[in-house]
Design an enzyme around this catalytic site. Sequence first.
Site, PDB file in Angstrom:
ATOM      1  N   LYS A  77      19.381  16.800  27.586  1.00  0.00           N
ATOM      2  CA  LYS A  77      19.028  14.905  26.612  1.00  0.00           C
ATOM      3  C   LYS A  77      19.083  15.026  25.197  1.00  0.00           C
ATOM      4  CE  LYS A  77      17.072  10.824  26.597  1.00  0.00           C
ATOM      5  NZ  LYS A  77      17.516  10.712  25.181  1.00  0.00           N
ATOM      6  N   GLU A 123       5.879  20.043  22.600  1.00  0.00           N
ATOM      7  CA  GLU A 123       5.901  20.390  21.203  1.00  0.00           C
ATOM      8  C   GLU A 123       6.143  18.890  20.427  1.00  0.00           C
ATOM      9  OE1 GLU A 123       6.325  20.098  18.279  1.00  0.00           O
ATOM     10  OE2 GLU A 123       7.930  21.269  17.883  1.00  0.00           O
ATOM     11  N   CYS A 167       8.241  17.644  12.194  1.00  0.00           N
ATOM     12  CA  CYS A 167       6.607  17.772  12.377  1.00  0.00           C
ATOM     13  C   CYS A 167       5.954  18.298  12.127  1.00  0.00           C
ATOM     14  CB  CYS A 167       7.463  17.760  14.416  1.00  0.00           C
ATOM     15  SG  CYS A 167       7.986  19.961  14.161  1.00  0.00           S
ATOM     16  N   GLU A 201       0.908   9.800  12.121  1.00  0.00           N
ATOM     17  CA  GLU A 201       2.394  10.849  11.387  1.00  0.00           C
ATOM     18  C   GLU A 201       2.953   9.507  11.072  1.00  0.00           C
ATOM     19  OE1 GLU A 201       4.516  12.425  14.486  1.00  0.00           O
ATOM     20  OE2 GLU A 201       5.400  14.146  13.687  1.00  0.00           O
TER      21      GLU A 201
HETATM   22  P1  NDP Z   1      10.404  10.131  20.358  1.00  0.00           P
HETATM   23  O1  NDP Z   1       9.138  11.096  21.535  1.00  0.00           O
HETATM   24  O2  NDP Z   1      10.585   8.646  21.829  1.00  0.00           O
HETATM   25  O3  NDP Z   1      11.952  10.753  21.380  1.00  0.00           O
HETATM   26  C1  NDP Z   1      12.112  11.835  21.698  1.00  0.00           C
HETATM   27  C2  NDP Z   1      13.069  12.398  23.044  1.00  0.00           C
HETATM   28  O4  NDP Z   1      12.073  11.717  23.779  1.00  0.00           O
HETATM   29  C3  NDP Z   1      14.698  11.296  23.019  1.00  0.00           C
HETATM   30  O5  NDP Z   1      15.152  11.858  23.586  1.00  0.00           O
HETATM   31  C4  NDP Z   1      14.131   9.718  23.573  1.00  0.00           C
HETATM   32  O6  NDP Z   1      14.986   9.397  23.824  1.00  0.00           O
HETATM   33  C5  NDP Z   1      13.353  10.649  24.788  1.00  0.00           C
HETATM   34  N1  NDP Z   1      12.563   9.545  24.760  1.00  0.00           N
HETATM   35  C6  NDP Z   1      12.268   8.274  24.668  1.00  0.00           C
HETATM   36  N2  NDP Z   1      10.936   8.042  25.856  1.00  0.00           N
HETATM   37  C7  NDP Z   1      11.352   8.226  26.925  1.00  0.00           C
HETATM   38  C8  NDP Z   1      10.089   8.817  28.186  1.00  0.00           C
HETATM   39  N3  NDP Z   1       9.652   7.283  28.751  1.00  0.00           N
HETATM   40  N4  NDP Z   1      10.318   9.158  29.437  1.00  0.00           N
HETATM   41  C9  NDP Z   1      10.619  10.616  28.439  1.00  0.00           C
HETATM   42  N5  NDP Z   1      12.087  10.720  27.516  1.00  0.00           N
HETATM   43  C10 NDP Z   1      11.810   9.333  26.105  1.00  0.00           C
HETATM   44  O7  NDP Z   1      10.810   9.614  19.359  1.00  0.00           O
HETATM   45  P2  NDP Z   1      11.302   8.846  18.737  1.00  0.00           P
HETATM   46  O8  NDP Z   1      12.779   8.295  18.686  1.00  0.00           O
HETATM   47  O9  NDP Z   1      10.261   6.936  19.252  1.00  0.00           O
HETATM   48  O10 NDP Z   1      10.952   8.756  17.286  1.00  0.00           O
HETATM   49  C11 NDP Z   1       8.787   7.644  17.073  1.00  0.00           C
HETATM   50  C12 NDP Z   1       8.543   8.632  16.732  1.00  0.00           C
HETATM   51  O11 NDP Z   1       8.210  10.326  17.454  1.00  0.00           O
HETATM   52  C13 NDP Z   1       8.757   9.552  14.768  1.00  0.00           C
HETATM   53  O12 NDP Z   1       8.611   8.561  14.322  1.00  0.00           O
HETATM   54  C14 NDP Z   1       8.249  10.549  14.391  1.00  0.00           C
HETATM   55  O13 NDP Z   1       6.413  10.462  14.443  1.00  0.00           O
HETATM   56  C15 NDP Z   1       7.245  11.318  16.242  1.00  0.00           C
HETATM   57  N6  NDP Z   1       8.784  12.270  16.713  1.00  0.00           N
HETATM   58  C16 NDP Z   1       8.584  13.618  16.624  1.00  0.00           C
HETATM   59  C17 NDP Z   1       8.829  13.985  17.142  1.00  0.00           C
HETATM   60  C18 NDP Z   1       8.937  15.894  16.828  1.00  0.00           C
HETATM   61  O14 NDP Z   1       9.621  16.365  16.187  1.00  0.00           O
HETATM   62  N7  NDP Z   1       7.603  16.712  17.320  1.00  0.00           N
HETATM   63  C19 NDP Z   1      10.745  14.447  16.986  1.00  0.00           C
HETATM   64  C20 NDP Z   1      11.117  12.997  16.975  1.00  0.00           C
HETATM   65  C21 NDP Z   1      10.178  11.982  16.632  1.00  0.00           C
HETATM   66  P3  NDP Z   1      16.167   8.441  22.732  1.00  0.00           P
HETATM   67  O15 NDP Z   1      15.998   9.089  21.654  1.00  0.00           O
HETATM   68  O16 NDP Z   1      17.302   7.991  23.487  1.00  0.00           O
HETATM   69  O17 NDP Z   1      14.817   7.931  22.867  1.00  0.00           O
END
Ligand code: NDP
Length: 505
Positions: free
Chosen positions: A197, A272, A306, A403
Site C-alpha cells: 500500500k 521503521e 526520517c 519530528e
Molecule cells: P503515517 O505514518 O500515517 O503514514 C504512513 C503510511 O501508513 C501511509 O501509507 C498511510 O496511509 C498508512 N496508514 C495511516 N494510518 C494507518 C493505520 N491506522 N494502519 C495502517 N496504515 C496506516 O504518516 P503521515 O502521512 O500521517 O505523516 C505524519 C508524520 O509521520 C510525518 O509528519 C512524519 O513526522 C512521520 N513520517 C515518518 C516517515 C518515516 O520515514 N519514518 C514517513 C512518513 C511520515 P495514508 O497515507 O493513506 O494515510
Amino acid sequence: MANLSNGNDDSNNNGSFLKIPKIKFTKLFINGEFVDSVSGKRFETVDPRTEEVITEIAEATKEDIDIAVKAARQAFDSGPWPRMPGAERAKIMLKWAELIEENIEEIAALDTIDGGKLYSWCKAVDVPEASNLLRYYAGAADKIHGEVFKTSRNLHLYSLMEPVGVVGHIIPWNFPTVMFFTKASPALAAGCTMLLKPAEHTPLSALFYAHLAKLAGIPDGVLNVVPGFGSAGAAIASHMDVDAVSFTGSTETGRKVMMAATMSNLKPVSLELGGKSPVLIFDDADVDKAVDLALFGILHNKGEICVAFSRVYVQEGIYDEFEKKVVEKAKTWVVGDPFDPKVQQGPQTSKAQFEKILSYIELGKKEGATLLTGGKRFGNKGYYIEPTIFSNVKEDMLISQDEIFGPVMVLSKFKSIEEGIEKANSSKYGLASGIVTKNMDIANTVSRSIRAGIVWINCFFAFDVDCPFGGYKMSGFGRDYGLEALHKYLQVKSVATPIYNSPWL
Ligand code: NDP
C-alpha cells in the site's frame, strides 16, 4: 519560481523544465490486472507544486484488501513463485530492474509531480536505487539456506529457511520509489507474495512499477498494489490471512499497526518509524564543511526524511562562527520548481505536511526559541517553505523533541563531549545520528555512546544496499537493507530425524 504544469498534459508544458508524462495507471493492481475498486471510490492525488489535482486514483477499501489478500494467498499456497528455484526468481527480478532503467525519466517525473521531489535526484539516485535493490536481492535469492546442526544425540537436525507467506507492506510518501523496493525486493527473493500500500499522497510510481512487474514476468497475485487511505493499511495490518507486516511511517501509526497485528493473528511486524536525529559538530571541525553537511542534513528532500539531522549541536568554541555561516548559507538555498536543475528544495509533499511544519514553526516562536532565518511559506502557490533555523533551543521544547519532518533546523550549543552525548541521547527516538570531527578518539567514543541505528561520521545519508538500517528506541525495530532484511520475510523450521549406527555425531 518556474512556471508549473498540471501533470496531465503530454505536450511540452510551455515554460516548465520537462515534458511531464501522461498518467497511465490509476487503478488498483490485483492478481496481475488493473481493476476498479469494489466501491468505485476514487481519490485525488495532488501536485504539491501547483496545488492542482493530477488525477484520480481508485481507492482500496477493506473489500479490495480482502480480494488482494486472497490473490496473494493463492499465489503463495499454490502458485509458482515460492516453488520456483531462487535462480528463476532472480531472473525475473533482474528483468524488472532492467525495465525500470528503461523508464527512468518517466518514473522520476512521476515522483516529482506527486511528491515534490527533486527530479535530478530521483533520476540519479532514487530510481536507480530501485534497480540496485532488485539486483542485490536477486543475487541472494538462490543463496537462502538453513544449517545442519552438530547434535549431542543420535539425531540428524537441520533447519530450513522458509518464506513467511503473504506479506503486507505499508509505505510512506517521502521516498515512494526507494521504500517500494526496500520492502518488495527482499520479500520477493525470499519467495513471499505480497500487498503493497503506497501512501495516499504518492501512488503514481507504485502503479507504474506494478505494470513493469507484470511485463518482467512476476506471476499474477505475487505483487498486489493497493493505493488507499490509512483504513486500507489498517485492513492489511489486522487481516487474519496476512502473515507479516512491514511498515515505515510515523511512530503513532506504527503503534496502531502493531496493535492491529497483536489483536488479529499475532503476525510479526517490523517498524521503521520517526526520528529526531542529532548531529554533534566538534571544535576541530572544518566549519565551512560542517555548515554544508548540517544544511544538507536538514534540507535534503525538504526535510521530509526520517533520518534528517533535525537537531544540530555545535561545540562552544566554533558555535558563533557556525551560526553566522549556516544562516548566510541557508539564505542562499534555492527553493522552487523541483524540475529546475538549479533548485535545491521543492515543495512539501502535501497540504497536511505543509501546515504541520508551519504550525511547528509558530510553536517554536511561542516556546521562546530564536528564529534566525526563514519561518514562512515561500511564494504564494504550492507547498513551499523557506529553509528555517531556530537557535536558543532548550531540550524540553517540542521543536527539539518532536519530528517536524520539514526544512526546520534546531540549533544549540554544547561544551564537553559528555554533554554532547547526553544531549544527543535526550530523545525518545534513535534512528540516525552524525558526528563531525577529525579526532578518531572522539568519533569512536561518541559513535559507541549514541543510541541510534546508524552513525554517520563526517557524512550524511551514507546508505548502502548491503548495510542494515533501522531504529533504536521508539524509531522502531527490524532492519531494512542488507542480508539482514531477508530475515523479516523468512521463518526458520527445524527438522529432526533419528539416526542409527552413525559413525559420528
Ligand atoms: P503515517 O505514518 O500515517 O503514514 C504512513 C503510511 O501508513 C501511509 O501509507 C498511510 O496511509 C498508512 N496508514 C495511516 N494510518 C494507518 C493505520 N491506522 N494502519 C495502517 N496504515 C496506516 O504518516 P503521515 O502521512 O500521517 O505523516 C505524519 C508524520 O509521520 C510525518 O509528519 C512524519 O513526522 C512521520 N513520517 C515518518 C516517515 C518515516 O520515514 N519514518 C514517513 C512518513 C511520515 P495514508 O497515507 O493513506 O494515510
